[in-house]
Write a protein that holds these residues in place. Structure first.
Motif, PDB file in Angstrom:
ATOM      1  N   MET A  54       0.841  -1.161   0.000  1.00  0.00           N
ATOM      2  CA  MET A  54       0.000   0.000   0.000  1.00  0.00           C
ATOM      3  C   MET A  54       0.900   1.243   0.000  1.00  0.00           C
ATOM      4  O   MET A  54       1.768   1.381   0.841  1.00  0.00           O
ATOM      5  N   ALA A  55       0.709   2.126  -0.939  1.00  0.00           N
ATOM      6  CA  ALA A  55       1.520   3.339  -1.043  1.00  0.00           C
ATOM      7  C   ALA A  55       0.908   4.450  -0.192  1.00  0.00           C
ATOM      8  O   ALA A  55      -0.260   4.778  -0.332  1.00  0.00           O
ATOM      9  N   PHE A  56       1.718   4.998   0.690  1.00  0.00           N
ATOM     10  CA  PHE A  56       1.263   6.070   1.562  1.00  0.00           C
ATOM     11  C   PHE A  56       1.784   7.406   1.049  1.00  0.00           C
ATOM     12  O   PHE A  56       2.838   7.481   0.435  1.00  0.00           O
ATOM     13  N   LYS A  57       1.032   8.474   1.312  1.00  0.00           N
ATOM     14  CA  LYS A  57       1.467   9.826   0.997  1.00  0.00           C
ATOM     15  C   LYS A  57       1.680  10.575   2.308  1.00  0.00           C
ATOM     16  O   LYS A  57       1.011  10.302   3.297  1.00  0.00           O
ATOM     17  N   TRP A  58       2.605  11.521   2.303  1.00  0.00           N
ATOM     18  CA  TRP A  58       2.885  12.311   3.496  1.00  0.00           C
ATOM     19  C   TRP A  58       2.085  13.604   3.474  1.00  0.00           C
ATOM     20  O   TRP A  58       1.950  14.240   2.438  1.00  0.00           O
ATOM     21  N   TYR A  59       1.567  13.978   4.631  1.00  0.00           N
ATOM     22  CA  TYR A  59       0.834  15.225   4.791  1.00  0.00           C
ATOM     23  C   TYR A  59       1.403  15.979   5.990  1.00  0.00           C
ATOM     24  O   TYR A  59       1.891  15.374   6.937  1.00  0.00           O
ATOM     25  N   VAL A  60       1.319  17.304   5.952  1.00  0.00           N
ATOM     26  CA  VAL A  60       1.818  18.145   7.035  1.00  0.00           C
ATOM     27  C   VAL A  60       0.628  18.796   7.721  1.00  0.00           C
ATOM     28  O   VAL A  60      -0.244  19.373   7.068  1.00  0.00           O
ATOM     29  N   VAL A  61       0.602  18.710   9.051  1.00  0.00           N
ATOM     30  CA  VAL A  61      -0.428  19.364   9.848  1.00  0.00           C
ATOM     31  C   VAL A  61       0.256  20.466  10.636  1.00  0.00           C
ATOM     32  O   VAL A  61       1.117  20.196  11.466  1.00  0.00           O
ATOM     33  N   HIS A  62      -0.095  21.718  10.384  1.00  0.00           N
ATOM     34  CA  HIS A  62       0.496  22.833  11.115  1.00  0.00           C
ATOM     35  C   HIS A  62      -0.249  23.009  12.432  1.00  0.00           C
ATOM     36  O   HIS A  62      -1.478  22.961  12.466  1.00  0.00           O
ATOM     37  N   THR A  63       0.500  23.209  13.510  1.00  0.00           N
ATOM     38  CA  THR A  63      -0.093  23.364  14.835  1.00  0.00           C
ATOM     39  C   THR A  63       0.482  24.598  15.512  1.00  0.00           C
ATOM     40  O   THR A  63       1.496  25.143  15.092  1.00  0.00           O
ATOM     41  N   TYR A  64      -0.175  25.016  16.581  1.00  0.00           N
ATOM     42  CA  TYR A  64       0.373  26.080  17.408  1.00  0.00           C
ATOM     43  C   TYR A  64       1.538  25.518  18.215  1.00  0.00           C
ATOM     44  O   TYR A  64       1.532  24.348  18.608  1.00  0.00           O
ATOM     45  N   SER A  65       2.515  26.354  18.475  1.00  0.00           N
ATOM     46  CA  SER A  65       3.674  25.938  19.241  1.00  0.00           C
ATOM     47  C   SER A  65       3.244  25.477  20.634  1.00  0.00           C
ATOM     48  O   SER A  65       2.470  26.127  21.313  1.00  0.00           O
ATOM     49  N   GLY A  66       3.738  24.323  21.037  1.00  0.00           N
ATOM     50  CA  GLY A  66       3.416  23.774  22.345  1.00  0.00           C
ATOM     51  C   GLY A  66       2.246  22.805  22.336  1.00  0.00           C
ATOM     52  O   GLY A  66       1.983  22.134  23.331  1.00  0.00           O
ATOM     53  N   TYR A  67       1.519  22.710  21.240  1.00  0.00           N
ATOM     54  CA  TYR A  67       0.359  21.827  21.155  1.00  0.00           C
ATOM     55  C   TYR A  67       0.609  20.608  20.268  1.00  0.00           C
ATOM     56  O   TYR A  67      -0.319  19.871  19.952  1.00  0.00           O
ATOM     57  N   GLU A  68       1.848  20.387  19.874  1.00  0.00           N
ATOM     58  CA  GLU A  68       2.150  19.308  18.938  1.00  0.00           C
ATOM     59  C   GLU A  68       1.752  17.943  19.489  1.00  0.00           C
ATOM     60  O   GLU A  68       1.137  17.137  18.793  1.00  0.00           O
ATOM     61  N   ASN A  69       2.099  17.663  20.748  1.00  0.00           N
ATOM     62  CA  ASN A  69       1.781  16.351  21.329  1.00  0.00           C
ATOM     63  C   ASN A  69       0.283  16.171  21.529  1.00  0.00           C
ATOM     64  O   ASN A  69      -0.246  15.073  21.344  1.00  0.00           O
ATOM     65  N   LYS A  70      -0.428  17.246  21.894  1.00  0.00           N
ATOM     66  CA  LYS A  70      -1.881  17.151  22.046  1.00  0.00           C
ATOM     67  C   LYS A  70      -2.546  16.842  20.706  1.00  0.00           C
ATOM     68  O   LYS A  70      -3.468  16.031  20.638  1.00  0.00           O
ATOM     69  N   VAL A  71      -2.080  17.488  19.664  1.00  0.00           N
ATOM     70  CA  VAL A  71      -2.645  17.246  18.331  1.00  0.00           C
ATOM     71  C   VAL A  71      -2.338  15.824  17.883  1.00  0.00           C
ATOM     72  O   VAL A  71      -3.198  15.135  17.326  1.00  0.00           O
ATOM     73  N   LYS A  72      -1.125  15.362  18.151  1.00  0.00           N
ATOM     74  CA  LYS A  72      -0.759  13.992  17.783  1.00  0.00           C
ATOM     75  C   LYS A  72      -1.646  12.981  18.507  1.00  0.00           C
ATOM     76  O   LYS A  72      -2.172  12.049  17.888  1.00  0.00           O
ATOM     77  N   MET A  73      -1.849  13.185  19.811  1.00  0.00           N
ATOM     78  CA  MET A  73      -2.700  12.271  20.584  1.00  0.00           C
ATOM     79  C   MET A  73      -4.145  12.320  20.075  1.00  0.00           C
ATOM     80  O   MET A  73      -4.799  11.283  19.962  1.00  0.00           O
ATOM     81  N   SER A  74      -4.616  13.509  19.744  1.00  0.00           N
ATOM     82  CA  SER A  74      -5.974  13.663  19.228  1.00  0.00           C
ATOM     83  C   SER A  74      -6.132  12.927  17.893  1.00  0.00           C
ATOM     84  O   SER A  74      -7.144  12.248  17.666  1.00  0.00           O
ATOM     85  N   LEU A  75      -5.144  13.069  17.013  1.00  0.00           N
ATOM     86  CA  LEU A  75      -5.182  12.350  15.736  1.00  0.00           C
ATOM     87  C   LEU A  75      -5.194  10.835  15.944  1.00  0.00           C
ATOM     88  O   LEU A  75      -5.956  10.110  15.303  1.00  0.00           O
ATOM     89  N   GLN A  76      -4.338  10.371  16.853  1.00  0.00           N
ATOM     90  CA  GLN A  76      -4.270   8.931  17.108  1.00  0.00           C
ATOM     91  C   GLN A  76      -5.581   8.404  17.683  1.00  0.00           C
ATOM     92  O   GLN A  76      -6.044   7.331  17.293  1.00  0.00           O
ATOM     93  N   GLU A  77      -6.207   9.159  18.604  1.00  0.00           N
ATOM     94  CA  GLU A  77      -7.492   8.747  19.161  1.00  0.00           C
ATOM     95  C   GLU A  77      -8.568   8.711  18.087  1.00  0.00           C
ATOM     96  O   GLU A  77      -9.370   7.787  18.031  1.00  0.00           O
ATOM     97  N   ARG A  78      -8.581   9.734  17.232  1.00  0.00           N
ATOM     98  CA  ARG A  78      -9.578   9.816  16.159  1.00  0.00           C
ATOM     99  C   ARG A  78      -9.422   8.645  15.187  1.00  0.00           C
ATOM    100  O   ARG A  78     -10.409   8.071  14.725  1.00  0.00           O
ATOM    101  N   ILE A  79      -8.182   8.283  14.879  1.00  0.00           N
ATOM    102  CA  ILE A  79      -7.914   7.153  13.977  1.00  0.00           C
ATOM    103  C   ILE A  79      -8.434   5.864  14.587  1.00  0.00           C
ATOM    104  O   ILE A  79      -9.048   5.036  13.912  1.00  0.00           O
ATOM    105  N   GLU A  80      -8.205   5.667  15.907  1.00  0.00           N
ATOM    106  CA  GLU A  80      -8.672   4.458  16.579  1.00  0.00           C
ATOM    107  C   GLU A  80     -10.196   4.405  16.656  1.00  0.00           C
ATOM    108  O   GLU A  80     -10.797   3.360  16.428  1.00  0.00           O
TER     109      GLU A  80
END
Length: 71
Positions: free
Chosen positions: A1-27
């Motif tokens: 399966m070929a994957f493409k890369w995407y960039v999500v811009h976030t506010y400084s200091g919120y990178e880990n919160k956004v990552k956790m939110s994305l992972q929860e949403r995916i699950e």
């Protein structure tokens, strides 16, 4: 399966919160097959504070995600 890369811009200091939110949403939606990695680019920067070396972890305020773009 070929994957493409995407960039999500976030506010400084919120990178880990956004990552956790994305992972929860995916699950919750059951989309694990469509996502490969979620990465936060970081670098170690040496700072001298009061004569002591401090190495904070500095991120670049964006998250790189590799979802499958086929769907």
């Amino acid at each position: 399966m070929a994957f493409k890369w995407y960039v999500v811009h976030t506010y400084s200091g919120y990178e880990n919160k956004v990552k956790m939110s994305l992972q929860e949403r995916i699950e919750i939606t059951g989309s694990q097959a469509y996502f490969s990695d979620i990465l936060i680019p970081e670098e170690d920067v040496v700072e001298l504070i009061s004569g002591k070396r401090k190495i904070p972890n500095v991120s670049f305020s964006r998250i790189y995600s590799c979802p499958n773009g086929d769907e």
